[in-house]
Each structure stands twice: as C-alpha cells, then as structure tokens.
Design a protein around this motif. Structure first.
Motif, short mmCIF file in Angstrom:
data_model
loop_
_atom_site.label_atom_id
_atom_site.label_comp_id
_atom_site.label_asym_id
_atom_site.label_seq_id
_atom_site.Cartn_x
_atom_site.Cartn_y
_atom_site.Cartn_z
N THR A 198 -26.38 41.62 17.22
CA THR A 198 -26.66 42.65 18.23
C THR A 198 -26.07 42.28 19.58
N THR A 199 -26.05 40.99 19.89
CA THR A 199 -25.61 40.55 21.22
C THR A 199 -24.10 40.70 21.42
N ARG A 200 -23.37 41.10 20.35
CA ARG A 200 -21.94 41.37 20.50
C ARG A 200 -21.60 42.80 20.07
N ALA A 201 -22.62 43.65 19.95
CA ALA A 201 -22.42 45.03 19.53
C ALA A 201 -22.30 45.94 20.75
N ASP A 202 -21.60 47.06 20.57
CA ASP A 202 -21.42 47.98 21.70
C ASP A 202 -22.61 48.93 21.80
N PRO A 203 -22.87 49.47 23.00
CA PRO A 203 -24.06 50.30 23.23
C PRO A 203 -24.16 51.52 22.32
N GLU A 204 -23.05 52.23 22.08
CA GLU A 204 -23.13 53.46 21.30
C GLU A 204 -23.49 53.18 19.84
N THR A 205 -22.95 52.10 19.29
CA THR A 205 -23.30 51.74 17.91
C THR A 205 -24.79 51.42 17.81
N LEU A 206 -25.31 50.67 18.78
CA LEU A 206 -26.74 50.34 18.77
C LEU A 206 -27.59 51.59 18.90
N LYS A 207 -27.20 52.51 19.76
CA LYS A 207 -27.96 53.76 19.91
C LYS A 207 -27.99 54.52 18.59
N THR A 208 -26.85 54.56 17.91
CA THR A 208 -26.77 55.30 16.64
C THR A 208 -27.63 54.65 15.56
#
Length: 408
Positions: free
Chosen positions: A167-177
C-alpha cells in the motif's frame, strides 16, 4: 514513591493533542507472517497453543493463526487453535490470511463451520504499480477476484478485512478503487500494508490520513483501519507508532519482529511502548515467556542487546551506572533504582536491574554483587582482590570467575 517531578517526560508534552488517549487494538501475526521467515522453524501445534494463551494474558486482541491456502498442516493447526480459543474462552480473537481467491477463502469458511468460531478473514491482493506490472494484472481483473472472495466471506457470515499489499507504494486512485469497492461489498475493516518496509513515519501518517479522509469517511460506513508494517529500513516500530498517531485502529506485529526478510514490527516492543504511553494496561510480566517461547520453538536467537528482553537490557558493569543504582537502593527506593539509569523499568516486564563486575567497574559494583548473593560486601580485602582481577580483564567477569576468588 513515584516520579513526582524526578522525570520530565517530553514524550507526552503534546499528549492532549494526539490520539494516544484512546486504546489501539493489537493483532499478533507471529503464527502467520512470522512463520513466513525463511529462517524460522514452524513449531508444533502444542507450542502454538501455549503462545496463544500468553497472547491472551498480555492483552493482545487478535491473532492471525495461519494461511489456510498453505496446505493440510496449516488447516489442521488452525482448527486445533480455534478449538482451544473456543474451549478455553480466550479473549484473543482468531483471524487468518487469504489471497483474494476462492481456493483460500473456502477453507477458512470450513474451519469456521467446523469449530463454530467466528474467524475473521484478512483477504489480500497487491496494489502498487510495480507489483501490477510484474504480475501482469489489470485493475478490472483484480476487482473481479476481490469481489468474489469478499462477497463469499460476507455471505458466509465471516467478518472481512480487505488488505492491499504494498500500500505504501500504491497510487491514490488505485487505493480509492480497491478499498472503496471492498467497503461496498461488505468489508468493515481495511488494512494498509508496508509490505517491503518502504515507509517512513511521515509516510505512514500521510497514508493513514489520506485513507481516512478520502475513502473511509466518505463511505458513510463505520470502517476500521489496520496498519501492517515491515522493518526493512529499521523503521517498523516508529512507523507503527506514527500510524497510531494518525488514527489507525489496529496494528499488526510479531514476537521478536520475526517475519518475511528482516521481519515485522516487534510486538514485544510495541506492547512496552504502549504501556509506557499509558494506553495498554495489561500485565506484561509474561512478556519474557512470550519471547523465550518463540525464540526457542522457532529457532530465533535472542541477541544480548535486544531491547527489553535481551540479556543485557537491564545489566551493567559500568561503575558510574552501577553507583547510581546502588545509591538509589541505599535510599530504600526501588522505584528510583529501577529508573535512574533505565528508560524502561525492568519491573514492568518481570525483570530487575543487574550489576556485574568488569574492567569498567567501580568498587561499588563489587560490594553490591557480593551483598546481592549473600556475601560480605564490607570485606575490604576480598573486594580489592575481585576489583584487581576485574581491572586486568578484557570483559565482564562470569559469576563462576568471581566465585572462584570468593572461595579462595
């Protein structure tokens, strides 16, 4: 006796402005992520049962008891642990890890059905661009398997924690989805993972605050946030404390920090730090048993300089340090003696301050050492002989070496 102004604690200077006043839940990953270390031994189920009981006594709230997709032995051990937690009426609650695949979550459901125990399922999938590229995954494909596994668990009546790896290297939009859909499918807890130990404390705080502000709060649903950290950069514990400050509801950790590569947040050290902050009130006198059990059964050596539980944690052979401790004892103040040269009171974890004799010692070390063992610390000639031997040494004298001088 208490501190009464003897210790000015800068650590709590901003206590009222931080969320430290609330309790944080602890999830013990020793029996899952801890056993994924390439160097550990997977202990027999009897040892796992003993460990679960100690976790309960230490006030740990939940425990990851295995990965059902790992095979028959893992499933058999999980069944036995669930039965023990049920029959012994332990407060510590079981959960398990599962990939977002029916092949992983179906065995978890069967374990819950067989034992009648509510088994939380922590179903995980990668989330960072580098992971997606390496695996050849698409976001649409990930959503399909994630929905299938989360919905299956919800239909089976199992509580679901939706976990994104890296998670700490994931982009915001992917996490939101990913998280937004998981909440919509019925997950009521989400876990943020520092899978490769990439985060710094500021990064951990930023991520927690983003997820709370941009995903959890807008959902309109009560969803708890977990933090799962690794210590590849040596920042595991610092990141966990930062995550708590930022609003994490539960933190994952393992005994002695065992786990993938160089391991996870150290549960034993996390417990001590939370106790010192006044937000964990369980008795920690069995913390040594917890660490020794994992060290022995998993084949993990406990270094002498390991914080709190290492052999040297409360042991000194230095004259200045020992003199201060001896003077505190002379005042009849055990509270003072336990803190004058220690940031952590040894009594918190069932230990005591130890004074040894070596080349850096003063004569007070010798007198105290003798008196502690029932010998005459006022015997000047004896003290001088031991002191002279210590000054010729290149290390701390062993107990037998000192006793040889006493006997002769």
């Amino acid at each position: 006796m208490d501190d009464s102004g003897l210790i000015h604690d800068w650590n709590v200077a901003e206590f009222e402005t931080l969320p430290w006043g609330r309790r944080v839940e602890l999830d013990d990953e020793t029996l899952r992520d801890g056993l994924q270390s390439a160097s550990v031994v997977d202990p027999p189920v009897e040892a796992k049962i003993r460990l679960i009981h100690i976790m309960d006594e230490l006030g740990i709230h939940s425990a990851d008891i295995g990965l059902p997709g790992a095979g028959p032995r893992a499933v058999a051990d999980m069944v036995r642990l669930c039965e023990e937690m049920r029959d012994a009426k332990l407060a510590v609650a079981p959960n398990c890890a599962a990939r977002t695949m029916l092949a992983d979550v179906e065995p978890a459901a069967r374990i819950a059905q067989k034992t009648g125990v509510v088994l939380e399922v922590c179903t995980f999938i990668g989330s960072s661009p580098i992971r997606l590229f390496a695996e050849g995954w698409t976001l649409d494909g990930m959503l399909r398997t994630a929905e299938e596994s989360v919905s299956f668990c919800v239909d089976e009546g199992l509580p679901v924690t939706f976990v994104t790896e890296d998670t700490t290297r994931a982009d915001p939009e992917t996490l939101k989805t990913l998280y937004g859909n998981a909440i919509r499918w019925g997950a009521r807890r989400i876990c943020l993972s520092d899978t490769v130990g990439h985060a710094t404390p500021s990064g951990a705080r930023s991520l927690i605050r983003f997820v709370k502000r941009e995903i959890v709060d807008p959902s309109g649903v009560e969803v708890k946030i977990d933090w799962h950290g690794h210590r590849d950069r040596g920042l595991g514990l610092a990141n966990a404390l930062a995550a708590i400050e930022a609003g994490a509801n539960r933190v994952h950790a393992t005994a002695l920090g065992i786990g993938e590569r160089v391991g996870n947040v150290e549960m034993d050290l996390l417990l001590v730090n939370l106790a010192l902050a006044g937000v964990h009130e369980a008795d920690l006198s069995r913390l040594g048993d917890y660490c020794r059990l994992v060290s022995g059964e998993c084949g993990v050596p406990l270094p002498a300089n390991y914080p709190v539980m290492g052999a040297d944690a409360f042991r000194t052979a230095t004259g200045v340090h020992a003199a201060a401790i001896v003077k505190a004892h002379a005042k009849g103040a055990e509270w003072l003696a336990d803190r004058v040269y220690s940031g952590i009171p040894a009594s918190l974890v069932g230990r005591e301050q130890e004074i040894e004799i070596g080349p850096m010692s003063g004569i007070s070390n010798v007198r105290y050492w003798l008196a502690k063992r029932g010998y005459d610390g006022g015997d000047t000639a004896l003290c001088k002989r031991i002191f002279a031997r210590a000054k010729r040494a290149d290390r701390t004298l062993t107990e037998e070496e000192v006793l040889d001088i006493v006997r002769t």
